[in-house]
Design a protein around this motif. Structure first.
Motif, mmCIF file in Angstrom:
data_model
loop_
_atom_site.group_PDB
_atom_site.id
_atom_site.type_symbol
_atom_site.label_atom_id
_atom_site.label_comp_id
_atom_site.label_asym_id
_atom_site.label_seq_id
_atom_site.Cartn_x
_atom_site.Cartn_y
_atom_site.Cartn_z
ATOM 1 N N PHE A 49 14.459 -5.642 11.600
ATOM 2 C CA PHE A 49 14.742 -5.494 13.022
ATOM 3 C C PHE A 49 13.455 -5.115 13.758
ATOM 4 O O PHE A 49 12.584 -4.434 13.208
ATOM 5 N N TRP A 50 13.368 -5.520 15.007
ATOM 6 C CA TRP A 50 12.193 -5.248 15.839
ATOM 7 C C TRP A 50 12.628 -4.278 16.935
ATOM 8 O O TRP A 50 13.316 -4.669 17.890
ATOM 9 N N LEU A 51 12.234 -3.010 16.813
ATOM 10 C CA LEU A 51 12.867 -1.946 17.597
ATOM 11 C C LEU A 51 11.853 -0.966 18.169
ATOM 12 O O LEU A 51 10.764 -0.778 17.627
ATOM 13 N N TYR A 52 12.291 -0.331 19.272
ATOM 14 C CA TYR A 52 11.578 0.845 19.754
ATOM 15 C C TYR A 52 11.940 2.037 18.869
ATOM 16 O O TYR A 52 13.074 2.168 18.418
ATOM 17 N N GLN A 53 10.973 2.896 18.650
ATOM 18 C CA GLN A 53 11.191 4.069 17.816
ATOM 19 C C GLN A 53 11.574 5.253 18.704
ATOM 20 O O GLN A 53 10.782 5.722 19.522
ATOM 21 N N ASN A 54 12.805 5.724 18.559
ATOM 22 C CA ASN A 54 13.346 6.765 19.423
ATOM 23 C C ASN A 54 12.999 8.146 18.875
ATOM 24 O O ASN A 54 13.191 8.422 17.696
ATOM 25 N N GLU A 55 12.502 9.012 19.769
ATOM 26 C CA GLU A 55 12.115 10.367 19.362
ATOM 27 C C GLU A 55 12.855 11.434 20.159
ATOM 28 O O GLU A 55 12.400 12.577 20.222
ATOM 29 N N GLY A 56 13.976 11.058 20.782
ATOM 30 C CA GLY A 56 14.764 12.054 21.505
ATOM 31 C C GLY A 56 14.845 11.768 22.984
ATOM 32 O O GLY A 56 14.921 10.610 23.407
ATOM 33 N N VAL A 57 14.815 12.831 23.791
ATOM 34 C CA VAL A 57 15.004 12.727 25.233
ATOM 35 C C VAL A 57 13.993 13.643 25.921
ATOM 36 O O VAL A 57 13.623 14.705 25.392
ATOM 37 N N TYR A 58 13.534 13.223 27.081
ATOM 38 C CA TYR A 58 12.633 14.069 27.865
ATOM 39 C C TYR A 58 13.452 15.146 28.563
ATOM 40 O O TYR A 58 14.289 14.853 29.417
ATOM 41 N N ALA A 59 13.193 16.421 28.228
ATOM 42 C CA ALA A 59 13.968 17.537 28.784
ATOM 43 C C ALA A 59 13.596 17.837 30.222
ATOM 44 O O ALA A 59 14.372 18.437 30.964
ATOM 45 N N SER A 60 12.398 17.427 30.639
ATOM 46 C CA SER A 60 11.968 17.671 32.015
ATOM 47 C C SER A 60 10.907 16.648 32.380
ATOM 48 O O SER A 60 10.338 15.962 31.509
ATOM 49 N N ASP A 61 10.607 16.558 33.671
ATOM 50 C CA ASP A 61 9.568 15.640 34.119
ATOM 51 C C ASP A 61 8.204 16.024 33.551
ATOM 52 O O ASP A 61 7.339 15.169 33.326
ATOM 53 N N ALA A 62 8.030 17.329 33.334
ATOM 54 C CA ALA A 62 6.737 17.800 32.827
ATOM 55 C C ALA A 62 6.466 17.328 31.408
ATOM 56 O O ALA A 62 5.304 17.314 30.962
ATOM 57 N N ASP A 63 7.527 16.951 30.657
ATOM 58 C CA ASP A 63 7.340 16.516 29.275
ATOM 59 C C ASP A 63 6.868 15.062 29.172
ATOM 60 O O ASP A 63 6.476 14.605 28.095
ATOM 61 N N VAL A 64 6.944 14.330 30.272
ATOM 62 C CA VAL A 64 6.549 12.921 30.248
ATOM 63 C C VAL A 64 5.024 12.834 30.152
ATOM 64 O O VAL A 64 4.315 13.462 30.964
ATOM 65 N N PRO A 65 4.482 12.085 29.191
ATOM 66 C CA PRO A 65 3.025 11.989 29.042
ATOM 67 C C PRO A 65 2.350 11.411 30.287
ATOM 68 O O PRO A 65 2.884 10.535 30.956
ATOM 69 N N VAL A 66 1.169 11.931 30.563
ATOM 70 C CA VAL A 66 0.362 11.462 31.692
ATOM 71 C C VAL A 66 -1.008 11.061 31.171
ATOM 72 O O VAL A 66 -1.629 11.778 30.377
ATOM 73 N N LYS A 67 -1.484 9.896 31.616
ATOM 74 C CA LYS A 67 -2.801 9.411 31.205
ATOM 75 C C LYS A 67 -3.505 8.814 32.416
ATOM 76 O O LYS A 67 -2.944 7.948 33.095
#
Length: 994
Positions: A759-777
């Motif tokens: 299968f060709w899939l995205y690898q799920n690692e859970g849920v973002y608990a807040s906006d601050a947890d979203v990676p920024v680059k």
């Protein structure tokens, strides 16, 4: 030089020498006389007699290579209510995997031998990966993959969608053998590139010994606990997501998007007591009757067989019925000249399911799907009454196959010539009334046939040198013509539901489809078999094939093969009585792959696709005017598409101990399929989405182990026979066309060095608990399709670290096919009682729980009219629901519950108690003949015994899968919840042996 040899072989074929079919008819045991195989008195099964085989070497001067033991114990299997060949093979032999994706009787089932040789992107691809089935040497012709080609939604093929291999009367079968050895497959030719199954009906040589009457009947038991739900359950489930809305406006919008049928708690059609199950599930009858009579001796003999089977499904009023008859006759006109014939006929009918998905996929029309079926019995029953009042859904298959043969024997020369035919028809008539589809009714008619005519002949000469060296030289050839044809018509919007046909129905719109597929093949074969005493066997095979379905510059293919076996017991261990047998064997072969589609032989071509506003892929007109266009959406077909082939080799060891009370077989195999066709992308400037190219290479390798024994072997007391088999298979993509390293087709990805069933899939690692947890680059948040991730969105792993989630972040995981399969079969006997226990298992494979993805992805699906948004009546239950998924924001534009993520990837490993049988043999009249010491008169057939038995089927399943049944997964590895239950059943039967 090679082409000259091949063309010479073709001339030999035209003169009438040889065929691979003789090897198929003899079960692969080369040139054994008919009296070297005898029926077992207790089981009626064709059993090999080692002493007779060895006697054949001495008296007939024949060379014989190692004999395969991949045969079924038909006596054990005949006590279970199986109706198809695939069901008989499931969980019985190592290396054979059967996908029974639904319990609906008579439907098509997938069968693979030693893994998957080509990638599967569609049901049509899977149909091309099936092994060939020989019926008394006749290669059966099943529906071609083109029956999937004219529908936008690949749910079912056009036509009856009935399993043709369910038409065989298994009570009349003398033996079933699975051929996996490379050299034996080479003798069977391109048809056998995916493996071969040799089914032999009783053909008259054993007439009197096979007289019997069998009758059985029982019940199929539906699921015991149906936890029915209604709109209140769905409302409570959806309200769990309201707290995830970031603002009150989002919460209001979310509530407003709830469907109307879920908002009114007073609507008893959806909030009333759910009680639909009694109208959908039911206890159903299973019954079977078979009879056989035959007589004769060495000069002339015959056998006549009849059978009738009825098998009702436990859900949705489905059923399957078949009537079969066969007749075989053999005569020796002189001591040297003989004739034989076989005729087998069957009539099969099937009543299919009433799923809305199947209906709308057939008519290619979607009405308003916002309101589902009611879970209240009274409303659901009124829907069924409307469905049945005018509805017609007739599915009928007729089958005819047989042969007429002449054989001549003079000294060491044996010549056999025969004409063989396989013919089956496929007829379906469908009508659905206006009340089912918003005042638009529908009718369709399908009429198709598959026809194969074969003329074959063989000549072989046997001789020995000083009774030490035995040699056999044989020439074989075949001329085969296969034709597949169908007419298909659809009509919409008639004026009268009482006239369910296009004649007088007043239909406004009609369209017709006609297709015909031909394949002519000429094959010639020369083989040499050699044996030295009882120590060494060897065989070489030279084969040439020509096919009209291959492009002209590659039409002829030369394929050699070789095999050998060494009897180590007689060579080195004669003084060790505890070792009964020890043999080493191996073989190698190149086999051309049979091409079942003549499209690729034509080269560049035109078609009439995509020329209407309906988007029908093969409609051949534009507003009524005939026209043609280039096949922009079905792919460009160019030149240099050669003949795909398979290189196979295997090596194995067979050993037994303690007077054959303990046996062990181990075999390693390696199959490499080369020059396979696939689609690859092309530049958009050409106007095509892709083109077809050859050069793909796939390897399957694995190990098969079978351990069998008789821990207790007292014929008059207690005996116990046990057999354990284990098979491991691994596939790998070795090469793609034009030196590509990876290839994306739909939602699947092929990558060199990886398995083709991943299968060709995205690898799920859970849920973002807040906006601050979203990676920024670089000052930008993680995004997908320009949509930034936020609180309560899924956390998909950014594999390449570019802070953008796209296809580059998908990974290959899991396997849709089990790497490990096996079975454990036990048979106990005490006096006249016997007990059989059959267990089988599959380990290491996975499935996408698409049913759960649909349930959680409700907001997206309800706003996207498609077959995926349907809610069938059986969706009003929570037996196949999983509730431990994380809660994501449904208002997100990321489609957080899309199926292509490992969140929905589940292990499918399972162990099943497939059958449990208790039997008793009642003797009848020990003195069948009057007068002690007098010679028995074989013409006076007497009843020997009556065998009673009771069988429970599909009794227990041990699995960690959250769905209904780990077997009910479709060919692409997706569990959609549509498969009807593989029902438990109890059957009682008796057999009268003469």
């Amino acid at each position: 030089m090679k082409n000259a040899i091949i063309r010479f072989c073709a001339i030999v074929a035209l003169l009438g020498f040889g065929s691979e079919i003789r090897a198929a008819r003899s079960g692969g045991h080369l040139f054994l006389p008919n009296d070297s195989i005898s029926p077992d008195e207790n089981t009626g099964q064709m059993m090999e007699n080692t002493d007779l085989i060895r006697a054949a070497h001495d008296t007939k001067k024949k060379a014989v290579i190692y004999a395969s033991k991949d045969t079924l114990n038909l006596w054990e299997l005949s006590r279970s209510p199986y109706i198809s060949l695939q069901q008989y093979l499931k969980g019985t032999l190592p290396g054979v995997y059967v996908q029974e994706t639904t319990g609906e009787p008579g439907t098509m089932q997938n069968m693979l031998i030693r893994g998957l040789s080509t990638p599967v992107f569609s049901k049509g691809d899977m149909s091309s990966a099936q092994p060939v089935v020989f019926l008394n040497g006749i290669p059966l012709l099943t529906n071609d993959a083109y029956v999937y080609g004219i529908k936008n939604a690949e749910v079912n093929p056009i036509g009856t969608a009935t399993n043709i291999l369910a038409s065989l009367n298994m009570d009349n079968v003398a033996s079933i053998e699975v051929v996996k050895d490379a050299a034996r497959l080479a003798k069977l030719g391109p048809l056998a590139a995916n493996g071969a199954i040799l089914v032999n009906l009783k053909d008259g040589y054993y007439g009197g010994s096979n007289m019997f009457i069998r009758a059985n009947g029982g019940i199929a038991i539906p699921p015991s606990e149906i936890k029915m739900t209604n709109a209140a359950n769905d409302y409570a489930f959806r309200m769990r997501f309201t707290d995830l809305c970031a603002t009150n406006d989002q919460r209001t919008t979310y509530l407003n998007k709830m469907p109307a049928w879920m908002k009114d708690f007073r609507d008893m059609n959806f909030f009333g007591e759910p009680d639909w199950a009694n109208d959908y599930y039911s206890m159903s009858p299973l019954y079977n009757f078979s009879a056989s009579m035959g007589s004769g001796g060495s000069m002339a003999n015959y056998i006549f067989m009849l059978g009738y089977t009825g098998n009702d499904g436990v859900a949705d009023n489905t059923n399957f019925n078949k009537l079969t008859a066969s007749f075989a006759l053999n005569m020796n006109l002189t001591d040297q000249l003989g004739v034989s014939c076989l005729l087998n006929v069957a009539r099969v009918s099937r009543n299919g399911n009433r799923n809305m998905r199947d209906r709308y996929a057939e008519i290619e029309y979607l009405p308003d799907l916002t309101t589902p079926l009611s879970s209240v019995s009274s409303v659901y029953r009124s829907y069924l009454d409307n469905y049945e009042e005018y509805k017609k859904d007739d599915n009928l298959n007729n089958l005819l196959n047989g042969y007429l043969g002449v054989n001549y024997t003079w000294g060491g020369l044996h010549v056999d010539t025969r004409l063989m035919m396989d013919y089956n028809t496929n007829v379906r008539h469908v009508f659905w009334p206006m009340g089912l589809m918003e005042s638009v009714n529908y009718v369709s008619n399908y009429s198709g046939y598959n026809r194969r005519l074969i003329w074959q002949s063989s000549a072989d000469y046997k001789f020995d040198i000083q009774k030490t060296h035995f040699l056999n030289m044989g020439a074989q050839a075949i001329i085969m013509k296969s034709v597949q044809h169908y007419n298909y018509a659809q009509a919409y919007d008639g004026t009268d539901d009482t006239k369910p046909s296009t004649n007088g129905g007043g239909f406004v719109y009609m369209r017709r489809f006609v297709d015909k597929m031909k394949n002519n093949m000429v094959s010639a074969l020369f083989s040499v078999d050699y044996r030295y005493k009882n120590l060494f066997d060897a065989q070489v095979v030279f084969r040439g094939d020509g096919s009209s379905n291959i492009q002209k510059d590659s039409r002829w293919l030369f394929t050699p093969a070789a095999s050998a076996s060494l009897n180590l017991k007689n060579l080195l261990l004669q003084d060790l009585p505890k070792v009964s047998e020890l043999a080493l064997r191996g073989s190698w072969a190149r086999i051309g792959r049979y091409q079942d589609n003549n499209r690729f032989a034509a080269g560049p071509q035109y078609t009439g696709e995509e020329m209407t506003s309906l988007g029908q892929p093969v409609t051949s007109s534009y507003y009524g005017w005939p026209t043609v266009a280039r096949p922009y959406n079905t792919g460009w077909i160019g030149y240099e598409l050669g003949w795909p082939y398979s290189d196979k080799w295997n090596i194995g060891v067979n050993t037994s101990f303690f007077n054959q009370r303990l046996s062990l077989e181990v075999e390693y195999y390696n199959n490499t399929d080369c020059d396979l066709l696939t689609t690859i992308p092309v530049s958009r400037e050409y106007g095509y989405e892709y083109k077809y190219a050859s050069g793909m290479k796939v390897r399957n390798s694995g190990v098969e182990v079978t351990l069998s024994g008789k821990p207790f072997n007292n014929a008059k007391g207690f005996s116990w026979d046990a057999s354990f088999s284990l098979a491991y298979n691994k596939n790998e993509l070795l090469q793609l066309p034009e030196n590509l390293n990876e290839l994306v087709i739909g939602n699947r990805k092929l990558q060199v060095g990886h398995a083709i069933d991943q299968f060709w899939l995205y690898q799920n690692e859970g849920v973002y608990a807040s906006d601050a947890d979203v990676p920024v680059k670089d000052g930008k948040k993680l995004s997908m399709s320009s949509i930034e991730f936020a609180k309560n969105d899924p956390k998909w792993k950014d594999q390449n670290g570019d802070n953008v989630i796209n296809d580059d972040d998908k990974v290959l995981k899991g396997h849709s096919l089990p790497p490990v399969t096996g079975s454990f079969v036990n048979n106990f006997k005490l006096g006249r009682f016997d007990l059989g226990i059959n267990l089988f298992f599959a380990l290491g494979h996975d499935a996408i729980n698409y049913r759960s993805s649909q349930r959680y992805n409700f907001l997206t699906l309800e706003n996207t009219p498609s077959l995926e948004s349907l809610r069938e009546i059986f969706f009003w239950q929570n037996t196949n629901d999983k509730d431990n998924y994380p809660l994501y924001n449904q208002m997100s534009g990321l489609t957080p519950y899309r199926a292509e993520q490992d969140l929905f990837l589940e292990k499918l490993s399972y162990l099943k108690l497939r059958s449990l049988t208790l039997g008793y043999t009642m003797p009848i009249g020990k003195k069948a003949y009057k007068g002690e010491g007098k010679k028995k008169d074989a013409s006076k057939k007497k009843l020997k015994d009556i065998y009673f038995y009771v069988t429970g089927n599909n009794l227990l399943t041990f699995t960690g899968f959250s769905g209904d049944d780990p077997e009910l997964v479709e060919m692409d590895g997706y569990y959609r919840g549509y498969g009807q239950p593989l029902s438990r059943s109890v059957i009682v039967g008796l057999k009268l042996n003469f």
